[in-house]
Write a protein that holds these residues in place. Structure first.
Motif, PDB file in Angstrom:
ATOM      1  N   ARG A  27       2.709  87.785  61.231  1.00  0.00           N
ATOM      2  CA  ARG A  27       1.675  87.646  60.894  1.00  0.00           C
ATOM      3  C   ARG A  27       1.457  87.020  59.545  1.00  0.00           C
ATOM      4  N   LYS A  33     -10.067  87.636  58.454  1.00  0.00           N
ATOM      5  CA  LYS A  33     -11.423  88.570  58.570  1.00  0.00           C
ATOM      6  C   LYS A  33     -12.371  87.907  58.056  1.00  0.00           C
ATOM      7  N   THR A  89     -14.752 100.356  71.444  1.00  0.00           N
ATOM      8  CA  THR A  89     -13.381 100.769  71.028  1.00  0.00           C
ATOM      9  C   THR A  89     -12.480  99.748  71.997  1.00  0.00           C
ATOM     10  N   LYS A 114     -13.970 106.686  63.271  1.00  0.00           N
ATOM     11  CA  LYS A 114     -12.884 105.619  64.201  1.00  0.00           C
ATOM     12  C   LYS A 114     -13.325 104.143  63.596  1.00  0.00           C
ATOM     13  N   GLY A 115     -14.252 104.056  62.545  1.00  0.00           N
ATOM     14  CA  GLY A 115     -14.348 102.653  62.041  1.00  0.00           C
ATOM     15  C   GLY A 115     -14.992 101.462  63.047  1.00  0.00           C
ATOM     16  N   TYR A 312     -16.817  94.956  64.253  1.00  0.00           N
ATOM     17  CA  TYR A 312     -16.160  93.932  64.505  1.00  0.00           C
ATOM     18  C   TYR A 312     -17.037  92.750  64.419  1.00  0.00           C
TER      19      TYR A 312
ATOM     20  N   PHE B  78      -7.287  98.268  62.210  1.00  0.00           N
ATOM     21  CA  PHE B  78      -8.227  97.304  62.669  1.00  0.00           C
ATOM     22  C   PHE B  78      -7.355  96.271  63.252  1.00  0.00           C
ATOM     23  N   LEU B  79      -6.207  95.655  62.903  1.00  0.00           N
ATOM     24  CA  LEU B  79      -5.633  94.786  63.532  1.00  0.00           C
ATOM     25  C   LEU B  79      -4.598  95.196  64.807  1.00  0.00           C
ATOM     26  N   ASP B  80      -4.184  96.798  64.440  1.00  0.00           N
ATOM     27  CA  ASP B  80      -3.275  96.936  65.580  1.00  0.00           C
ATOM     28  C   ASP B  80      -4.024  98.023  66.336  1.00  0.00           C
ATOM     29  N   HIS B  81      -3.855  97.952  67.409  1.00  0.00           N
ATOM     30  CA  HIS B  81      -4.626  99.287  68.214  1.00  0.00           C
ATOM     31  C   HIS B  81      -3.520 100.332  68.851  1.00  0.00           C
ATOM     32  N   MET B  84      -3.442 100.953  72.635  1.00  0.00           N
ATOM     33  CA  MET B  84      -2.743  99.733  73.274  1.00  0.00           C
ATOM     34  C   MET B  84      -1.329  99.490  73.190  1.00  0.00           C
ATOM     35  N   PRO B 175      -7.886 104.719  66.673  1.00  0.00           N
ATOM     36  CA  PRO B 175      -7.838 103.504  66.337  1.00  0.00           C
ATOM     37  C   PRO B 175      -9.666 103.091  66.520  1.00  0.00           C
ATOM     38  N   PRO B 176     -10.052 102.042  65.912  1.00  0.00           N
ATOM     39  CA  PRO B 176      -9.365 101.145  65.243  1.00  0.00           C
ATOM     40  C   PRO B 176      -9.104 101.612  63.550  1.00  0.00           C
TER      41      PRO B 176
END
Lengths: 420, 438
Positions: A27, A33, A89, A114-115, A312, B78-81, B84, B175-176
């Motif tokens: 990463r 972002k 999701t 959950k955002g 998103y 957010f980056l890692d789910h 999944m 998640p996320p």
């Protein structure tokens, strides 16, 4: 010999797993972002609209208008309103999600936790255009998460052949029911699905009960007001309707609708979604706000459908702008004409198109003063225990106080498990 | 040390010694195909090598990500789910098991060929190998797609569910925005410490047992009774009766249960209205736990007997009439014939199916949930009066958004059902040894 081979294989395997687990994805320090230049116009925005012809028609028409206005193309995709959260999701992380999404407001809390959606910025003076209750429904944890489009509420629906005028007070309605109910002949004055807290809430509210304490846009879920003095009184009132055999216990929504369509009931409580069915059955349907109970205007639970900006999206600014446009006066007026759903804007609620239609106005007035169903996820623990409490009182198994204390105890236990 | 073969041996590669198989196996363990090459099987060695390289090249990133994912379940919201990553990790593990299978095969092959060479014989040529693979491997080759499908549609979901039971996956760790973490056995412990579960568990569990035993036993007895009845020589219009009695099975149970729910309605249902016409007071089918349980059992008898009947009819028709004739000669009564000939033979043949029927009714959420959602409510407990374990767990976990608990309870329940079924199956095998049927 053999076990040694297999032992070494296992070792190699474990080492590989260990090494790989240590690796993981490479990463960069700063993932892509949202960039700074957020007001830069995107070529296209995606909106998920409920997968129903009338809804899509309206939104597609508005999408064209928006493109004329801003030059941004809006792609309208039909996704069932109750499946959007789950879809977002899955699709959001792969950049296949939408910029703007919609679902009933009582699922906002879950989405925010959950955002999936983000708080939005809207100017103070624009906000006042919306109905206060509807706007409150869009708030979670003190932040505004979207703008309201339509508000739904139950109201008093009556059979004009059996009830000339809607009563002036709820007490009068009950008196009417006492005179016009004869279960042996399947004749009822007034029915509603009492063993469902959604329909009962206005009684609790009128006597001073509440679900969670609303502390300035934030629900305090520790403070449950469903077994306070007022709630017990409300439960006594509801219980008396069952005791006097005005309403049969175990009554289901289907049965209420069936009896009303057969003309066997003078008045029921139900929402706008039921009206067409009633009229198709040949009933002359009248709609009015629920008459005052305990000297207060009844405040029903309202459901608000809003538009939210996906967490998103890469175009926060323009997605918010699209939400503003689609909840503007022009858009909601068009939506009302296309779908018949009651708009959440005060200027439209006062508009003749709403005011002059007796049926619509009945629901609209009720909706305008309603209390939004709490949009915190804790609310899902309230429905069943409260419905059961009414059943216990209706059957005479428990006193109102016992039933409500039991319900609140169970709600608290469920909340504790939920947060465990 | 084995002695060297004579020089006149036709083998042009005079290597063989006792350590050949070991060396070959070790070389193959080091790099796939190396042992085969050491065994002078160049083509085979090359193909194994290519398989290894291809596997690593194609899957390296996926395995890397998957294994990292299943261990950490992500590090950045957010980056890692997490969910999944968990799925990817499980797939990675399955792939590794497949890979290890081929790897093991490769080592075994090197060792085996090495042994052949150590005995001084010639290893099979590429042509011979190919013929062997196509001859003996053909069935495996055909079964392979099915096996892979099975692994991904059956094994994968089960592994996924088992894994979830050891995480904290619930609404507040979704998640996320949030990551999921491994929590070991704490779900199993917390669940049984929670007030909400403890106060209803005993009553729900006992009703589940009663429900399972009564509904299955009666539906089977009813089916057997009707099958015997129809099978009598004196009965006419057999086909007609058989068809009519099969009908409840032909209608989707989903539909019939909903219809029953309307029929049993306490105030407006036809059943109570008919009772009213007979001058009887209506029965509170939907509001009193005892009566709801009775209604549910009646419905399940109705839904379940046609299957048992069809099953028993099949068995009855295969019972040799000699047995009955012999019994008649001995002067057996109809009951004795049933008790000593029909019943043992039918039970013998249907026992495995009967056991699966018990397991099925233990988890029969359809009829419970569609009829009355497990209601009526009972004061002081979170479960309704007719909730069985599965419907209660379903309600709790989805209302409370506790996916981890749902998984944990599912594991416990499957272990229970599997244990009982296994025990029963073993008992029936003991039954078989009595040598009832040749």
């Amino acid at each position: 010999m053999k076990w040694r081979i297999w032992g070494s294989i296992a070792m190699i395997f474990l080492l590989t797993v260990g090494v790989l687990a240590g690796c993981g994805p490479q990463r960069d320090a700063d993932p892509d972002k949202k960039e700074a230049g957020k007001e830069e116009k995107p070529e296209q925005l995606v909106i998920w609209e409920n997968k129903e012809a009338r809804h899509l028609k309206h939104t597609e028409r508005m999408a064209e208008k928006y493109e004329e206005k801003t030059g941004i193309q809006v792609k309208v995709v039909g996704v069932d309103i109750l499946k959007q959260q789950e879809k977002l999701t899955l699709d959001g992380p792969n950049n296949k999600g939408a910029d703007v999404v919609t679902w009933p407001h009582d699922r906002i809390g879950e989405a925010a936790i959950k955002g999936l959606i983000q708080p939005i910025d809207v100017e103070e003076d624009r906000i006042h255009a919306y109905n206060k209750s509807a706007l409150r429904a869009m708030q979670y944890d003190g932040k505004l998460y979207g703008l309201p489009r339509n508000t739904e509420s139950i109201a008093l629906i009556y059979n004009k052949d059996r009830m000339k005028e809607p009563p002036k007070t709820f007490e009068e309605l009950i008196r009417f029911a006492e005179e016009n109910t004869d279960p042996a002949k399947e004749k009822y004055g007034f029915l509603y699905e009492g063993e469902n807290f959604y329909h009962d809430f206005f009684v609790f509210h009128a006597f001073g009960g509440y679900v969670f304490k609303d502390e300035g846009g934030r629900m305090n879920t520790e403070d449950i007001g469903l077994n306070n003095e007022g709630s017990i009184q409300a439960m006594e009132t509801i219980g008396s309707w069952y005791k006097d055999q005005l309403i049969p216990r175990g009554l289901k929504a289907d049965t209420v609708n069936g009896l009303f369509k057969e003309g066997k009931v003078a008045a029921v409580l139900n929402g706008p979604w039921a009206v067409k069915d009633y009229e198709d059955a040949g009933i002359d349907v009248g709609v009015s706000p629920i008459p005052p109970i305990n000297g207060k205007d009844p405040k029903t639970f309202i459901g608000v459908k809003g538009l939210y900006v996906s967490a998103y999206t890469r175009n926060e600014y323009w997605a918010t702008d699209l939400v503003r446009f689609l909840t503007g006066k022009e858009a909601l007026q068009d939506r009302f004409k296309t779908t018949g759903e009651i708009p959440s804007r005060t200027d439209l609620l006062e508009h003749p198109i709403v005011k002059d239609d007796e049926q619509v106005n009945g629901f609209a007035e009720q909706a305008a003063s309603g209390v939004p169903m709490p949009n915190v996820p804790e609310m899902s623990q309230v429905w069943d225990p409260m419905a059961d409490a009414v059943s216990f009182v209706a059957k005479g198994e428990q006193t109102p106080k016992e039933a409500l204390d039991g319900a609140v105890k169970q709600i608290k236990e469920k909340l504790q498990t939920q947060k465990q | 040390m084995a002695s060297r073969p004579t020089v006149t041996d036709r083998n042009p590669h005079p290597v063989p010694s006792g350590s050949v198989p070991r060396t070959a196996a070790l070389l193959s363990a080091l790099v796939m195909g190396l042992g085969q090459m050491y065994n002078r099987q160049w083509w085979k060695g090359l193909s194994f090598l290519i398989i290894e390289i291809a596997f690593l090249v194609v899957f390296f990133d996926f395995l890397n990500m998957g294994l990292w994912g299943i261990v950490t379940l992500g590090t950045e919201p957010f980056l890692d789910h997490s969910i999944m990553l968990l799925a990817q990790g499980i797939i990675a593990l399955i792939l590794i098991v497949f890979g290890l299978g081929v790897y093991g095969l490769n080592i075994r092959d090197a060792y085996r060929i090495g042994k052949i060479r150590a005995r001084g014989e010639k290893p099979p040529t590429i042509g011979e190998t190919r013929r062997m693979v196509t001859d003996r491997g053909y069935p495996y080759f055909l079964v392979m797609p099915g096996l892979i499908l099975l692994v991904f549609t059956v094994i994968f979901p089960i592994l996924f569910m088992v894994a979830l039971a050891f995480t904290n996956y619930d609404l507040y760790h979704s998640p996320p925005a949030r990551l999921v973490d491994w929590v070991g056995f704490s779900n199993f412990i917390n669940m049984f410490q929670s007030e909400l579960w403890r106060n209803s568990f005993v009553s729900v569990f006992s009703w589940t047992i009663v429900w399972t035993l009564v509904s299955t036993t009666v539906q089977f007895a009813l089916g057997l009774f009707l099958a015997v009845l129809i099978n009598q020589k004196r009965v006419r219009f057999k086909k007609f009766f058989r068809t009519v009695l099969i009908l409840p099975w032909a209608v989707p149970s989903f539909v019939s249960i909903l219809v029953f729910s309307g029929l049993f309605d306490g105030h407006f249902g036809p059943i109570n209205q008919m009772l009213g016409m007979l001058g009887l007071s209506g029965i509170p089918w939907m509001t009193e736990p005892l009566w709801t349980r009775i209604a549910l059992l009646l419905i399940q008898f109705w839904l379940g007997f046609p299957f048992s009947m069809a099953l028993c009819t099949g068995v009855l028709q295969s019972i040799s009439s000699d047995l009955y004739q012999a019994a008649e000669v001995d002067g057996a009564t109809a009951w004795q014939k049933f008790r000593n000939i029909t019943l043992p033979l039918v039970l013998y043949a249907t026992a495995p199916v009967l056991i699966t029927q018990y397991a099925f009714n233990f988890n029969n959420i359809n009829v419970i949930y569609l009829f009355n959602q497990g209601k009526p409510a009972v004061p002081g407990q979170s479960a309704g009066g007719t909730d069985i374990l599965i419907s209660w767990v379903y309600k709790l976990t989805f209302e409370v958004h506790k996916f981890n608990y749902a998984a944990a309870v599912t594991i416990i329940m499957s272990l229970f059902v599997m244990g009982v079924s296994l025990y029963q199956f073993r008992k029936t095998r003991a039954f078989k040894e009595e040598d009832l049927i040749q």
